[in-house]
Design a protein around this motif. Structure first.
Motif, PDB file in Angstrom:
ATOM      1  N   LEU A 213      -6.532   2.760  -0.007  1.00  0.00           N
ATOM      2  CA  LEU A 213      -6.232   4.093   0.509  1.00  0.00           C
ATOM      3  C   LEU A 213      -5.387   4.008   1.778  1.00  0.00           C
ATOM      4  O   LEU A 213      -4.453   4.804   1.979  1.00  0.00           O
ATOM      5  CB  LEU A 213      -7.532   4.840   0.799  1.00  0.00           C
ATOM      6  CG  LEU A 213      -8.358   5.265  -0.426  1.00  0.00           C
ATOM      7  CD1 LEU A 213      -9.697   5.825   0.010  1.00  0.00           C
ATOM      8  CD2 LEU A 213      -7.589   6.292  -1.246  1.00  0.00           C
ATOM      9  N   THR A 214      -5.707   3.039   2.650  1.00  0.00           N
ATOM     10  CA  THR A 214      -4.922   2.851   3.886  1.00  0.00           C
ATOM     11  C   THR A 214      -3.493   2.452   3.564  1.00  0.00           C
ATOM     12  O   THR A 214      -2.536   2.945   4.183  1.00  0.00           O
ATOM     13  CB  THR A 214      -5.586   1.790   4.774  1.00  0.00           C
ATOM     14  OG1 THR A 214      -6.927   2.190   5.074  1.00  0.00           O
ATOM     15  CG2 THR A 214      -4.816   1.600   6.068  1.00  0.00           C
ATOM     16  N   ALA A 215      -3.344   1.546   2.578  1.00  0.00           N
ATOM     17  CA  ALA A 215      -1.998   1.121   2.192  1.00  0.00           C
ATOM     18  C   ALA A 215      -1.194   2.290   1.633  1.00  0.00           C
ATOM     19  O   ALA A 215      -0.004   2.468   1.951  1.00  0.00           O
ATOM     20  CB  ALA A 215      -2.096  -0.003   1.167  1.00  0.00           C
TER      21      ALA A 215
ATOM     22  N   HIS B 134     -15.272  -0.770   2.571  1.00  0.00           N
ATOM     23  CA  HIS B 134     -14.110  -1.529   3.073  1.00  0.00           C
ATOM     24  C   HIS B 134     -13.074  -1.725   1.969  1.00  0.00           C
ATOM     25  O   HIS B 134     -11.870  -1.520   2.178  1.00  0.00           O
ATOM     26  CB  HIS B 134     -14.575  -2.881   3.607  1.00  0.00           C
ATOM     27  CG  HIS B 134     -13.452  -3.744   4.099  1.00  0.00           C
ATOM     28  ND1 HIS B 134     -12.775  -4.635   3.269  1.00  0.00           N
ATOM     29  CD2 HIS B 134     -12.865  -3.846   5.327  1.00  0.00           C
ATOM     30  CE1 HIS B 134     -11.849  -5.249   3.962  1.00  0.00           C
ATOM     31  NE2 HIS B 134     -11.878  -4.800   5.217  1.00  0.00           N
ATOM     32  N   ASP B 135     -13.532  -2.115   0.775  1.00  0.00           N
ATOM     33  CA  ASP B 135     -12.593  -2.361  -0.315  1.00  0.00           C
ATOM     34  C   ASP B 135     -11.950  -1.067  -0.812  1.00  0.00           C
ATOM     35  O   ASP B 135     -10.809  -1.085  -1.300  1.00  0.00           O
ATOM     36  CB  ASP B 135     -13.307  -3.066  -1.473  1.00  0.00           C
ATOM     37  CG  ASP B 135     -13.408  -4.564  -1.242  1.00  0.00           C
ATOM     38  OD1 ASP B 135     -13.702  -4.922  -0.093  1.00  0.00           O
ATOM     39  OD2 ASP B 135     -13.190  -5.339  -2.189  1.00  0.00           O
TER      40      ASP B 135
ATOM     41  N   GLU C 165       3.178   7.990   4.769  1.00  0.00           N
ATOM     42  CA  GLU C 165       3.524   8.432   6.120  1.00  0.00           C
ATOM     43  C   GLU C 165       4.858   7.844   6.567  1.00  0.00           C
ATOM     44  O   GLU C 165       5.669   8.531   7.206  1.00  0.00           O
ATOM     45  CB  GLU C 165       2.419   8.041   7.099  1.00  0.00           C
ATOM     46  CG  GLU C 165       1.146   8.881   6.949  1.00  0.00           C
ATOM     47  CD  GLU C 165       0.069   8.445   7.915  1.00  0.00           C
ATOM     48  OE1 GLU C 165       0.225   7.341   8.501  1.00  0.00           O
ATOM     49  OE2 GLU C 165      -0.920   9.193   8.088  1.00  0.00           O
ATOM     50  N   GLY C 166       5.106   6.569   6.204  1.00  0.00           N
ATOM     51  CA  GLY C 166       6.382   5.964   6.571  1.00  0.00           C
ATOM     52  C   GLY C 166       7.540   6.658   5.896  1.00  0.00           C
ATOM     53  O   GLY C 166       8.605   6.873   6.507  1.00  0.00           O
ATOM     54  N   ALA C 167       7.338   7.006   4.616  1.00  0.00           N
ATOM     55  CA  ALA C 167       8.422   7.690   3.895  1.00  0.00           C
ATOM     56  C   ALA C 167       8.636   9.101   4.423  1.00  0.00           C
ATOM     57  O   ALA C 167       9.785   9.580   4.478  1.00  0.00           O
ATOM     58  CB  ALA C 167       8.077   7.735   2.400  1.00  0.00           C
ATOM     59  N   MET C 168       7.552   9.772   4.839  1.00  0.00           N
ATOM     60  CA  MET C 168       7.686  11.142   5.329  1.00  0.00           C
ATOM     61  C   MET C 168       8.398  11.206   6.675  1.00  0.00           C
ATOM     62  O   MET C 168       9.002  12.227   7.022  1.00  0.00           O
ATOM     63  CB  MET C 168       6.294  11.776   5.460  1.00  0.00           C
ATOM     64  CG  MET C 168       5.591  11.998   4.130  1.00  0.00           C
ATOM     65  SD  MET C 168       6.441  13.182   3.076  1.00  0.00           S
ATOM     66  CE  MET C 168       6.212  14.698   4.012  1.00  0.00           C
TER      67      MET C 168
ATOM     68  N   LEU D  34       1.475   2.853  -7.091  1.00  0.00           N
ATOM     69  CA  LEU D  34       0.828   2.551  -8.372  1.00  0.00           C
ATOM     70  C   LEU D  34      -0.005   1.275  -8.283  1.00  0.00           C
ATOM     71  O   LEU D  34      -1.092   1.183  -8.874  1.00  0.00           O
ATOM     72  CB  LEU D  34       1.878   2.422  -9.472  1.00  0.00           C
ATOM     73  CG  LEU D  34       2.471   3.739  -9.989  1.00  0.00           C
ATOM     74  CD1 LEU D  34       3.579   3.468 -10.999  1.00  0.00           C
ATOM     75  CD2 LEU D  34       1.376   4.601 -10.622  1.00  0.00           C
ATOM     76  N   VAL D  35       0.498   0.263  -7.541  1.00  0.00           N
ATOM     77  CA  VAL D  35      -0.277  -0.967  -7.363  1.00  0.00           C
ATOM     78  C   VAL D  35      -1.597  -0.666  -6.650  1.00  0.00           C
ATOM     79  O   VAL D  35      -2.667  -1.137  -7.046  1.00  0.00           O
ATOM     80  CB  VAL D  35       0.542  -2.008  -6.574  1.00  0.00           C
ATOM     81  CG1 VAL D  35      -0.331  -3.208  -6.209  1.00  0.00           C
ATOM     82  CG2 VAL D  35       1.745  -2.480  -7.394  1.00  0.00           C
ATOM     83  N   SER D  36      -1.505   0.147  -5.583  1.00  0.00           N
ATOM     84  CA  SER D  36      -2.737   0.496  -4.866  1.00  0.00           C
ATOM     85  C   SER D  36      -3.663   1.336  -5.736  1.00  0.00           C
ATOM     86  O   SER D  36      -4.889   1.163  -5.705  1.00  0.00           O
ATOM     87  CB  SER D  36      -2.384   1.265  -3.588  1.00  0.00           C
ATOM     88  OG  SER D  36      -1.660   0.448  -2.684  1.00  0.00           O
ATOM     89  N   LEU D  37      -3.091   2.239  -6.529  1.00  0.00           N
ATOM     90  CA  LEU D  37      -3.907   3.049  -7.414  1.00  0.00           C
ATOM     91  C   LEU D  37      -4.576   2.204  -8.493  1.00  0.00           C
ATOM     92  O   LEU D  37      -5.727   2.451  -8.870  1.00  0.00           O
ATOM     93  CB  LEU D  37      -3.054   4.151  -8.065  1.00  0.00           C
ATOM     94  CG  LEU D  37      -2.694   5.332  -7.160  1.00  0.00           C
ATOM     95  CD1 LEU D  37      -1.704   6.253  -7.863  1.00  0.00           C
ATOM     96  CD2 LEU D  37      -3.956   6.115  -6.792  1.00  0.00           C
ATOM     97  N   ASP D  38      -3.836   1.197  -8.999  1.00  0.00           N
ATOM     98  CA  ASP D  38      -4.441   0.300  -9.994  1.00  0.00           C
ATOM     99  C   ASP D  38      -5.633  -0.434  -9.406  1.00  0.00           C
ATOM    100  O   ASP D  38      -6.679  -0.571 -10.054  1.00  0.00           O
ATOM    101  CB  ASP D  38      -3.391  -0.702 -10.493  1.00  0.00           C
ATOM    102  CG  ASP D  38      -2.372  -0.060 -11.415  1.00  0.00           C
ATOM    103  OD1 ASP D  38      -2.672   1.039 -11.944  1.00  0.00           O
ATOM    104  OD2 ASP D  38      -1.303  -0.652 -11.616  1.00  0.00           O
TER     105      ASP D  38
END
Length: 447
Positions: A250-252, A244-245, A258-261, A277-281
């Protein structure tokens, strides 16, 4: 154990019992034969002596006429002083003396066991030589009878062998019955254990009513199954929470891309990059914590170097700027042994947790007491209720009241900190405080 293995154990134990009893029976049989043979040999010798004494009586009465009447033994001869045969039993008439040995001069009787004599081939005879003093010289009486065989009597040997076989058979049956009864609880335990699978850990082995080693084994097995079920359930929760975590960042990231595409010409690509980058961190921090937890679960040994706990805590506190005030009370004379990187990670996890929940300040203390190094991390936040203090050390556990503020955490920091403390022979607990939460680490001081 399997049914075949159980039967094999019973068979081996029964065979051992039978073998031991067979050895005992052999020893008893041999001892009995030796004892009975000695008695029979003495009895046979006394018969020969009595027959010789009867012949002495005939000599003294001067009633011998050349043929000695039956005295109950095989053969008797009377040799005169001149070496001629004066009288004999019918089977030795006109025969030379059946023996040539004489009693000592000081005694009247001499005994010998003579085998393969010319008169009695292939037979061992008990021979008695009696000296009879007569006016014309010493007369010698030879009396003989077969010796007692080693088995004494066929019926006696058969009785001893039959009795031994019967005792061995009874022992085998009794041993098999006793062993089967003793192993019945073990078979029941084995049968129940064989039904346990990774997906069904609810089974428990039956506990015998007698308080013996098997009962203790069954109780220990049930306790082990309890711990195993708890550990498997914890691993399931861990896998579920970890998935879940991991899915959340990954979902974000997928949603941002997808929104940008959909409208690439209107997308704020620098902003999207920062969000990614925040999600990757967060994803990197979570993976790092999962790897650290895996290494700790594998009991991977760390280094054991002398470490100044006060200086290590100061170094970790000064590594980066903090959003709240840090109060340091660090004794830099407290030495411990351990892995510098792991202890540094422990301190960082405690301080980061305290910083996320503090209102204005965090206090960090290091001191020694009674041979123990103590590190305290205290925040002035809302604190943790006593009934929730152990819960926060479970993996992926966040208290509901703190979820909104614990954005930067992975849910593994405190679990990792406690495992590091335990690998250093210490403990990490939450203790009472005037305000906020007070985490206390205790590990032995280096000698």
């Amino acid at each position: 154990m399997s049914r075949w293995h159980s039967w094999s154990v019973r068979a081996r134990l029964t065979l051992i019992a039978c073998a031991v009893m067979a050895l005992i029976c052999c020893a008893v049989t041999i001892s009995a034969l030796i004892g009975v043979r000695d008695l029979a040999y003495n009895y046979q010798t006394n018969r020969v002596v009595r027959a010789a004494l009867k012949t002495v009586h005939l000599i003294k009465r001067d009633v011998l006429d050349g043929v000695i009447p039956d005295q109950g033994v095989t053969a008797i001869q009377v040799v005169k002083p001149d070496g001629k045969i004066g009288a004999a039993t019918p089977n030795l008439l006109n025969r030379p003396p059946m023996a040539v040995f004489l009693p000592d001069e000081s005694i009247v009787r001499g005994d010998q066991l003579v085998c393969d004599s010319p008169d009695f081939p292939d037979t061992c005879m008990i021979m008695i030589a009696f000296r009879v003093y007569q006016p014309d010289g010493d007369w010698i009486i030879y009396a003989a009878d077969p010796t007692v065989p080693w088995y004494v009597d066929p019926w006696l040997l058969a009785a001893l062998i039959g009795g031994s076989l019967l005792v061995v058979a009874i022992t085998g049956y009794g041993a098999a019955w006793t062993i089967a009864r003793a192993l019945a609880p073990v078979d029941a335990i084995s049968a129940e254990l064989s039904n346990i699978t990774a997906s069904d850990l609810g089974h428990r082995v039956p506990v015998p009513k007698f308080k013996d080693e098997v009962r203790r084994m069954a109780e220990t097995a049930n306790q082990t199954l309890d711990r195993l079920e708890e550990a498997v359930e914890q691993q399931r929760r861990f896998a579920s929470d970890a998935s879940h975590d991991l899915r959340s960042p990954l979902t974000a990231m997928r949603a941002e891309i997808e929104g940008a595409m959909l409208h690439p010409e209107d997308a704020d690509w620098p902003g999207i990059g920062e969000a990614l980058l925040v999600s990757l961190d967060r994803l990197q921090a979570l993976v790092t914590d999962l790897l650290q937890m895996a290494r700790l679960d594998a009991r991977a040994l760390g280094r054991s170097d002398p470490i100044n706990l006060g200086r290590l805590a100061r170094s970790e506190l000064d590594r980066r700027r903090r959003r709240v005030k840090m109060i340091k009370d660090l004794d830099e004379h407290v030495m411990v042994r351990g892995d510098r990187l792991r202890l540094g990670r422990l301190i960082t996890n405690l301080v980061d947790n305290a910083e996320r929940h503090a209102n204005t300040e965090v206090t960090v203390r290091v001191y020694g007491r009674d041979g123990t190094a103590v590190l305290e991390v205290i925040d002035d936040g809302a604190g943790i209720a006593p009934d929730k203090r152990e819960m926060v050390f479970q993996r992926f556990t966040r208290l509901d009241a703190a979820r909104s503020r614990d954005v930067g955490g992975t849910g593994l920091g405190l679990a990792i900190a406690r495992q590091i403390a335990e690998t250093h022979g210490g403990s990490l607990t939450i203790e009472d405080s005037d305000s906020g939460a007070r985490f206390v680490l205790r590990i032995p001081i280096a000698r």
